[in-house]
Design a protein around this motif. Structure first.
Motif, PDB file in Angstrom:
ATOM      1  N   LEU A 193      -3.262 -10.596  13.076  1.00 55.25           N
ATOM      2  CA  LEU A 193      -1.963  -9.944  13.284  1.00 55.25           C
ATOM      3  C   LEU A 193      -1.619  -9.095  12.080  1.00 55.25           C
ATOM      4  N   THR A 194      -0.923  -8.055  12.355  1.00 53.72           N
ATOM      5  CA  THR A 194      -0.595  -7.150  11.256  1.00 53.72           C
ATOM      6  C   THR A 194       0.799  -7.378  10.718  1.00 53.72           C
ATOM      7  N   THR A 195       1.430  -8.414  11.195  1.00 50.18           N
ATOM      8  CA  THR A 195       2.849  -8.598  10.870  1.00 50.18           C
ATOM      9  C   THR A 195       3.124  -8.600   9.383  1.00 50.18           C
ATOM     10  N   GLN A 196       2.304  -9.338   8.650  1.00 47.48           N
ATOM     11  CA  GLN A 196       2.686  -9.573   7.264  1.00 47.48           C
ATOM     12  C   GLN A 196       2.492  -8.343   6.387  1.00 47.48           C
ATOM     13  N   ARG A 197       1.621  -7.491   6.826  1.00 51.44           N
ATOM     14  CA  ARG A 197       1.292  -6.386   5.940  1.00 51.44           C
ATOM     15  C   ARG A 197       1.965  -5.086   6.316  1.00 51.44           C
ATOM     16  N   LEU A 198       2.726  -5.113   7.399  1.00 48.07           N
ATOM     17  CA  LEU A 198       3.288  -3.856   7.862  1.00 48.07           C
ATOM     18  C   LEU A 198       4.273  -3.254   6.877  1.00 48.07           C
ATOM     19  N   ARG A 199       5.226  -4.050   6.491  1.00 43.75           N
ATOM     20  CA  ARG A 199       6.234  -3.532   5.580  1.00 43.75           C
ATOM     21  C   ARG A 199       6.446  -4.539   4.481  1.00 43.75           C
ATOM     22  N   PRO A 200       6.538  -4.086   3.268  1.00 43.96           N
ATOM     23  CA  PRO A 200       6.911  -5.029   2.224  1.00 43.96           C
ATOM     24  C   PRO A 200       8.388  -5.378   2.376  1.00 43.96           C
ATOM     25  N   LYS A 201       8.668  -6.637   2.143  1.00 45.88           N
ATOM     26  CA  LYS A 201      10.063  -7.066   2.232  1.00 45.88           C
ATOM     27  C   LYS A 201      10.733  -6.724   0.918  1.00 45.88           C
ATOM     28  N   PRO A 202      11.888  -6.102   0.962  1.00 44.23           N
ATOM     29  CA  PRO A 202      12.566  -5.821  -0.307  1.00 44.23           C
ATOM     30  C   PRO A 202      12.950  -7.122  -1.001  1.00 44.23           C
ATOM     31  N   PRO A 203      13.005  -7.104  -2.325  1.00 46.23           N
ATOM     32  CA  PRO A 203      13.307  -8.355  -3.028  1.00 46.23           C
ATOM     33  C   PRO A 203      14.697  -8.875  -2.654  1.00 46.23           C
ATOM     34  N   PRO A 204      14.860 -10.183  -2.640  1.00 42.01           N
ATOM     35  CA  PRO A 204      16.172 -10.739  -2.287  1.00 42.01           C
ATOM     36  C   PRO A 204      17.223 -10.366  -3.330  1.00 42.01           C
ATOM     37  N   PRO A 205      18.497 -10.412  -2.925  1.00 45.10           N
ATOM     38  CA  PRO A 205      19.545 -10.005  -3.862  1.00 45.10           C
ATOM     39  C   PRO A 205      19.551 -10.852  -5.134  1.00 45.10           C
ATOM     40  N   LYS A 206      20.044 -10.254  -6.197  1.00 42.41           N
ATOM     41  CA  LYS A 206      19.980 -10.909  -7.507  1.00 42.41           C
ATOM     42  C   LYS A 206      20.751 -12.213  -7.535  1.00 42.41           C
TER      43      LYS A 206
END
Lengths: 465, 605
Positions: A193-206
């Protein structure tokens, strides 16, 4: 008045003209009759008893009521079950027209009746024992599928793989269905599956990352604290409480206290006074006015007194003189400022320095506040953390008689809100519907009935409370 | 040609954020499902820098999400699963209202389960990441394990929480990972160290359920959090058990199988079952060795060679080594009035053996009459039958011993004694420059002796108001107590680490011998080193080094130094005050004594 004569001869050259002028009513009637006969059957072929009824009763008054019990409501309903519903009646054939294709094959629905062939094969199968086998197989398959489903549900409760291991197929993103031995690696890799590599998740809020989940407890919250630490905690609590009180007082001052309060009586008096303005003659206010006995308007007329030329000239001169003096002063200041340059420089630089330091202070203060500021993610505000304090009289100092004072679940919930993992919200409660109930009045209703009803209602109210 | 006009908010902060409503529309989910998936995937609402722009000019405060976050969610296969669930829910709702209960049952049987294993892996790529985020998970799981079945919480959730928390505690017992405990009014704070990560969590008192009022907490949200945390904790447990060479899942007592769920409706029975489960030892993987001892710490050449720091780290490591076997070889018996859960956990964590009253609770391993019991933990003022072979202590002794990392003298914790305060182990070590009164210092550090302790003055001050007649007997008893303490400490030292101590003594002797050899004066060399001279030189060198501080940092350094000096001054002043006060009290006491003596003499005459 011109009456149009009917034409004796008309042309029937065209098809339309022919149709228009030829009378075919009798033909149509005949055809209609024929169709009706086809549908309902010929009149003369019908038997007598279909057409006529033998009147056995005569016109006599006495009517023999048939000794049939009327059906109960339930029975009526039952009887209706067997009838074809009214809505389907239209779908039934009403025509008496015979089927033009009399040798039509009647197709029976599958399984309604065994054919001769199927009977034979069934017999053979039973003799063979293959039918028995098949039934058993089906049962077995059903059982297996049911168990597999059950097992897949239990999967959630058993954790049987090293999620952080390297060699696990599931971890590599290969779908679960392909994680079996006999499937080639190419096929597995193809289906990653390509799910994990499709988009990087932006870092969580500080706020979520930086703020700790479990804050280190104040030493004063110990079940058996030292006096000093307990007092320190108490001081914190007092400060917190004072802050809250101050806030509340401010809100009170700004809202409720901003408006003048009037007693009900004075309000009424005011109202009476306002409403009766025109009715009573206004009382004379000054005694001197009364003595004068002369009419005076409220706004005496003003005379438009014109200025003469001299006055105008003087005014103009005054303005010019003023302007000149101002100019002079500015020019003089320019000259003196040249000598003051150094002083000016220093004053500017000191001011700049002051502003700079002020700005720095403001910024550092802002940063310090931002570290603990509650995130504004919603129109609601996250609740401020309250120090958990147990008053000394409730501190027993032994584990046996310790009673938990704080609600840990609420604490967690609010902590999540304070960290910005959840938007603060007010839990909206579902309001119970208020159902008004009435007693339908009728001629048979007695007072007792009403009483009984009211008692029931009261009981329900009590229970709901 | 004129180029097309750029629309407002199509780039920059306006395009970066998305309101919740827009996100719902984009994902085609209901608010309920959106909340759930956000919690599972770890997507949080954001606070923009400029709210006006982020909200595309709209006023008010709206819940905003990163557009990137939402796009990331868009590819999650679980979303399809959630949509499937929606269909099932509709079917179930319909069947229920049509009163077709057979169908309802069938739908519930076939209800698709959501598997979120891959999300755990995605959110925590390494095991250490998962450990780092375990605080919240553990606190919530421990909390939910106390809950009965609630309306908005799935039935199996609290059951699973119970099992997983017990498994985790077992892993900690085997790994000996607990470092600190603190009993607060809120609950028990535990701090453990796993793979170099410190994990802190709270366990509520008593394991009793307090009814929650509905308007305070959104149960649905919390249960979704727990749903994720359960999966995470399960896999963490699996990994921990694997690394500790234990069999997973462990075979615990009957209470933790899903079949006997109905049998344990009673809260008390459940708690005792849970504690009994904790007292079992787990099955090891066949053929695995014992977890080998951590070897001596190696010192590597690093950039900042601060000998002080290295020394500190070495000391810490040594202390932890001692702590891990604090209760090894000791046998504890817990009386029935004591909360057993935390005590059993703590004692087992440090290698002790525990048991309790066989008649009252399940899972006892030895009886009260066992002569080899060394400590009995009691929380009542007196007992009828006491054994001479054991110490009767109050539960706080166990916790305080763990926090100080030594077996504390029991004289302050004996049965019926007024307990010394329970100090928090979570103190900020950077704030060490504060005045600590001698009594508290003695509590923190068992080796410390308050000044003037030889004359029993420190205790005398407290009893200044007491009558003089009792004083003598008091003094005697105190001296007795002290002797007892010393004896006890010596005993314990012999018991626990006799070999270690001997080695140290030997080393010291050797060192002293070597030093003596070096100090021997050889003939012909007249140079003599003055210690005072050396001190002065050192000081000068230090000043020179101070001058090397960069101009950039000079002011900071100066202010730091000034602060240190000021704090030192304050401490000195307070100590002096205390000393003067003590002396004054002492003198007054003396004078009073003499006066009374004189009076007594006069009376006798």
């Amino acid at each position: 008045m011109i009456v149009e004569k009917k034409k004796k001869r008309v042309s029937k050259r065209n098809k339309t003209a022919w149709r228009k002028h030829s009378d075919i009513r009798d033909v149509e009637e005949f055809l209609e009759e024929q169709r009706l006969e086809e549908r309902l059957g010929r009149f003369d072929t019908k038997k007598d008893d279909e057409l006529f009824i033998v009147d056995t009763q005569g016109d006599g008054d006495e009517e023999d009521k048939p000794d049939i019990k009327p059906l109960s409501a339930k029975q009526q309903k039952r009887a209706k079950l067997n009838e074809t519903p009214r809505c389907f009646q239209i779908l039934l054939p009403s025509s008496k027209v015979e089927d033009p294709n009399k040798k039509r094959n009647i197709v029976k629905r599958f399984g309604t009746k065994p054919t001769a062939l199927s009977k034979l094969t069934l017999k053979r199968k039973i003799e063979n024992g293959s039918l028995q086998k098949k039934i058993e197989l089906v049962k077995k398959n059903m059982k297996i599928s049911r168990e597999r489903k059950k097992k897949s549900k239990v999967v959630r409760e058993t954790f049987d793989k090293n999620l952080w291991g390297q060699d696990l197929l599931e971890v590599k993103g290969i779908p679960e269905t392909l994680c079996e031995e006999f499937i080639s690696t190419e096929a597995q890799l193809h289906n990653v599956l390509t799910t994990q590599r499709l988009r990087p998740k932006p870092p969580p809020p500080k706020t979520v990352v930086d703020r700790v989940a479990i804050e280190t407890p104040h030493p004063g919250v110990s079940y058996n604290p030292t006096f000093k630490e307990h007092q320190e905690l108490l001081q914190d609590v007092v400060q917190h409480e004072e802050k809250m009180m101050k806030k509340e007082a401010h809100i009170n001052r700004v809202t409720t206290k901003m408006f003048r309060r009037i007693s009900a009586k004075s309000k009424e008096n005011q109202w009476i006074e306002e409403m009766s303005v025109g009715f009573q003659p206004s009382r004379p206010q000054d005694e001197s006015d009364v003595s004068d006995n002369e009419y005076r308007p409220v706004n005496p007329p003003v005379q438009n007194k014109k200025k003469d030329h001299k006055a105008r000239r003087k005014q103009k001169e005054m303005i010019l003189e003023k302007e000149r003096l101002k100019r002079q002063k500015i020019d003089k200041k320019k000259i003196t400022d040249i000598y003051k340059l150094r002083k000016l420089n220093t004053s500017i630089s000191t001011k700049e320095k002051r502003l700079e330091s002020e700005r720095e202070k403001r910024e550092s203060k802002k940063q310090a506040e931002a570290k603990t500021a509650l995130p504004a993610l919603n129109a609601h505000k996250a609740p401020v953390k309250e120090p958990d304090f147990v008053p000394p009289e409730q501190l027993s100092g032994d584990l046996r008689s310790l009673n938990a004072s704080t609600n840990l679940l609420r604490d967690r919930f609010e902590s999540l809100q304070r960290r910005g993992a959840l938007a603060a919200s007010k839990v909206m409660m579902k309001k119970n519907r208020k159902v008004k109930s009435y007693y339908k009045a009728g001629h048979k209703v007695t007072d007792q009935d009403v009483e009984k009803y009211m008692q029931n209602v009261n009981k329900k109210v009590k229970i709901s409370k | 040609m004129v180029s097309k006009k750029k629309k407002k908010y199509s780039s920059g902060e306006g395009a970066q954020f998305m309101t919740r409503k827009a996100a719902l529309k984009k994902l085609q989910l209901t608010l309920k499902d959106f909340r759930r998936i956000c919690i599972l995937k770890g997507i949080y609402p954001r606070e923009p820098r400029n709210r006006k722009r982020a909200q595309k000019g709209a006023g008010g405060i709206k819940t905003l999400y990163h557009t990137k976050d939402i796009k990331f969610l868009l590819h999650e296969p679980i979303i399809w699963k959630i949509r499937e669930l929606k269909v099932f829910q509709q079917k179930i709702r319909r069947a229920k209202s049509m009163r077709e209960y057979g169908k309802v049952k069938k739908y519930f049987r076939d209800y698709p389960e959501i598997n979120i294993d891959h999300i755990v892996k995605e959110r925590y790529p390494t095991f250490v990441d998962a450990l780092r985020d375990l605080d919240d998970c553990l606190t919530l799981c421990f909390l939910f394990s106390t809950f009965p079945s609630l309306k908005r919480v799935p039935r199996d959730q609290s059951m699973l929480c119970r099992r997983l928390t017990i498994e985790f505690m077992h892993a900690l017992i085997v790994a000996k990972a607990i470092r600190r405990v603190f009993i607060s009014v809120k609950g028990y704070y535990y701090q453990a160290e796993l793979e170099g990560q410190t994990i802190t969590w709270i366990v509520p008192h008593h394991f009793s359920f307090q009814p929650q009022s509905k308007d305070e907490v959104d149960f649905k949200i919390m249960s979704t959090f727990v749903e994720f945390y359960i999966t995470m904790l399960g896999f963490v447990n699996f990994k921990l058990y694997n690394s500790l060479n234990l069999v997973y899942p462990p075979k615990l007592t009957a209470g933790f199988n899903s079949d006997s769920e109905k049998a344990l409706v009673d809260e008390q029975a459940y708690v005792s079952e849970r504690i009994a489960a904790m007292n079992l030892s787990l099955a090891k993987v066949v053929g695995s060795n014992e977890v080998e001892e951590v070897p001596e710490m190696d010192v590597f050449e690093t950039d900042d060679q601060d000998p002080l720091k290295i020394e500190e780290a070495r000391k810490e490591a040594e202390q932890i080594k001692v702590l891990k076997t604090l209760f090894k070889g000791l046998k504890f018996f817990i009386n029935r009035e004591v909360p057993r859960e935390p005590l059993v956990f703590i004692i087992r964590c440090f290698g002790g053996e525990v048991s309790w009253d066989r008649d009252h609770f399940v899972g006892a391993t030895f009886d009260e009459s066992d002569e080899s019991i060394t400590y009995q933990i009691v929380d009542r003022p007196s007992m009828d039958k006491q054994y001479l072979s054991r110490y009767y202590v109050q539960p706080q002794w166990v916790f305080d011993s763990v926090n100080t990392r030594t077996l504390l003298p029991i004289n302050k914790y004996l049965m019926g004694a007024t307990l010394p305060p329970h100090l928090s182990p979570f103190i900020d070590k950077t704030k060490d420059q504060v005045y600590i009164p001698p009594e508290q210092r003695a509590l923190n550090d068992p080796d410390y002796k308050p000044p003037g302790d030889d004359d029993d003055e420190s205790e005398d001050i407290e009893e200044a108001s007491d009558e003089d007649k009792e004083e003598k007997s008091d003094e005697e008893s105190e001296t007795e107590e002290q002797i007892l303490t010393k004896q006890y400490q010596a005993e314990v030292a012999q018991d626990s680490a006799s070999d270690n101590g001997d080695e140290e003594v030997d080393e010291k002797k050797k060192l002293s011998k070597e030093k003596k050899k070096k100090m021997a004066v050889k003939t012909g060399i007249t140079h003599k080193e003055h210690p005072y001279q050396k001190e002065i030189e050192d000081k000068q060198a230090y000043r020179l080094r101070e001058k090397l501080v960069r101009k950039k940092h000079r002011n900071l350094y100066k202010s730091m130094k000034a602060g240190q000096e000021k704090r030192k001054q304050d401490i000195w002043l307070l100590r002096k005050k205390r000393r003067l006060h003590d002396e004054k009290v002492k003198e007054e006491r003396k004078a009073e004594k003499q006066k009374q003596k004189a009076e007594a003499l006069n009376a006798a005459l």
